[in-house]
Design a protein around this motif. Sequence first.
Motif, short mmCIF file in Angstrom:
data_model
loop_
_atom_site.label_atom_id
_atom_site.label_comp_id
_atom_site.label_asym_id
_atom_site.label_seq_id
_atom_site.Cartn_x
_atom_site.Cartn_y
_atom_site.Cartn_z
N ASN A 1 -8.61 -7.56 33.74
CA ASN A 1 -8.78 -6.52 34.76
C ASN A 1 -7.63 -5.53 34.71
O ASN A 1 -6.51 -5.89 34.33
CB ASN A 1 -8.76 -7.16 36.15
CG ASN A 1 -10.09 -7.82 36.50
OD1 ASN A 1 -11.13 -7.46 35.96
ND2 ASN A 1 -10.04 -8.77 37.40
N GLU B 1 -16.51 -3.40 34.26
CA GLU B 1 -17.44 -3.52 35.38
C GLU B 1 -16.60 -3.52 36.67
O GLU B 1 -15.97 -4.54 37.00
CB GLU B 1 -18.25 -4.82 35.22
CG GLU B 1 -19.10 -5.19 36.41
CD GLU B 1 -19.86 -4.04 37.05
OE1 GLU B 1 -20.61 -3.34 36.36
OE2 GLU B 1 -19.69 -3.84 38.27
N LEU C 1 -16.46 -6.40 39.26
CA LEU C 1 -15.80 -7.67 38.90
C LEU C 1 -14.29 -7.57 39.16
O LEU C 1 -13.56 -8.53 38.97
CB LEU C 1 -16.03 -8.00 37.42
CG LEU C 1 -17.42 -8.50 37.04
CD1 LEU C 1 -17.49 -8.73 35.53
CD2 LEU C 1 -17.78 -9.79 37.78
N ILE D 1 -23.47 -6.94 40.49
CA ILE D 1 -22.90 -8.29 40.48
C ILE D 1 -23.34 -8.95 41.80
O ILE D 1 -23.13 -8.36 42.86
CB ILE D 1 -21.35 -8.23 40.43
CG1 ILE D 1 -20.87 -7.40 39.21
CG2 ILE D 1 -20.73 -9.63 40.43
CD1 ILE D 1 -21.18 -7.99 37.87
N GLN E 1 -21.63 -8.58 45.44
CA GLN E 1 -20.56 -7.58 45.49
C GLN E 1 -21.01 -6.24 46.09
O GLN E 1 -20.21 -5.54 46.71
CB GLN E 1 -19.96 -7.34 44.10
CG GLN E 1 -19.23 -8.53 43.51
CD GLN E 1 -18.01 -8.94 44.30
OE1 GLN E 1 -18.15 -9.50 45.39
NE2 GLN E 1 -16.83 -8.67 43.79
N SER F 1 -26.68 -10.29 31.99
CA SER F 1 -26.33 -10.80 33.32
C SER F 1 -27.46 -10.64 34.32
O SER F 1 -27.44 -11.26 35.39
CB SER F 1 -25.08 -10.08 33.84
OG SER F 1 -25.40 -8.71 34.05
#
Length: 353
Positions: free
Chosen positions: A134, A165, A168, A198, A201, A232
Amino acid sequence: MNAPTALDDRPLLGRSQSELETWVTEHHQPAYRGRQLHQWLYQKGVRSLQQITVFPQKWRDDLNHIPLGRSHIEQRLEAKDGTVKYLLRLGDDQIIETVGIPTARRLTVCVSSQVGCPMACDFCATGKGGFSRNLAPHEIIDQVLTVQEDFQQRVSHVVFMGMGEPLLNLENVLAALTSINRDVGIGQRHLTVSTVGIPQQIRRLARYDLQITLAVSLHASNQDLRCQLIPSAQHYPLDTLLADCRYYVEQTGRRISFEYTVLAGVNDQPHHAQELAHHLRGFQSHVNLIPYNPIADAPYARPHGQDIEAFLGELEDYGLTASIRRSRGLDRQAACGQLRQDAQRAVQTHDPT
Ligand code: SAH
């Protein structure tokens, strides 16, 4: 006597004016130096504390070890249309991409939120390159300042459509958004976060009730096709994703922008338009058609102009609001992650091991 508390020497970028005032006070300087520091960091875009000429030289020397959180421009590539793509080297030598996109009245920065990306979407160059980590808030803010400095022009818009992303890395993305808004001075409505979706989220983000734009990368009109393109998606059924999007619209009052990368013959047939219309009817949304930018190792083709126009016409006939995004900087490998993919290949090719 109390033991002295450790001074906070994390990167300065991302801190508010009052946090900087506290920081300078801890370094035995008057609070107004915090206001100066804020201005030099975010408006003048200094790269080291040495450059802050209003600070006493002795103090600047003492502070030499303090990181501001700025990156190094490793490579800069300018396309014919003025789009500039940067490879930025971070403190740990990781490389990320950032793009500056000038148009008549705007300067948009496309920022990365991660080094690489774990989502592995089948048509995305970043997804082919794997995931490292990240980005920290200062590494995201730095991208905006780097483009601002290089163009010598205020950045007006920021889109999280570079590598990674964002949902995330929600906590750091939220911290970066806060600082880009509060410290760099870009309005929330000029900030866009793009996600492939996600689980949980989008609902979490909705509860922050921000005025930013949420872009959702849909790319398919049914669950089967979506799973082929986006691994995903298996864990996030299309119906659930769309229900979460409706919740987002209800909570924030902001319409959602659906991104739809058009892959010739794969997701641009009349029945896809019909399915999409079925899902999005009565939804406060906008569909953004992105002509696929060809990348290595993907079995897709860029659609012809007239085919995209036809698909757009079908969506409009069904009453959807849609538009085609003009590709920028195509001659400089502007598709997400492409430049870095090329750089990695070059390194691999030249690496004797
Ligand atoms: N992970 C986030 C943001 C990064 S990608 C997301 O998926 O939304 C930003 C946008 O560029 C996404 O809509 C993505 O699908 C699109 N994109 C990626 N590779 C592309 C390509 N080769 N051609 C066209 N669009 C692409």
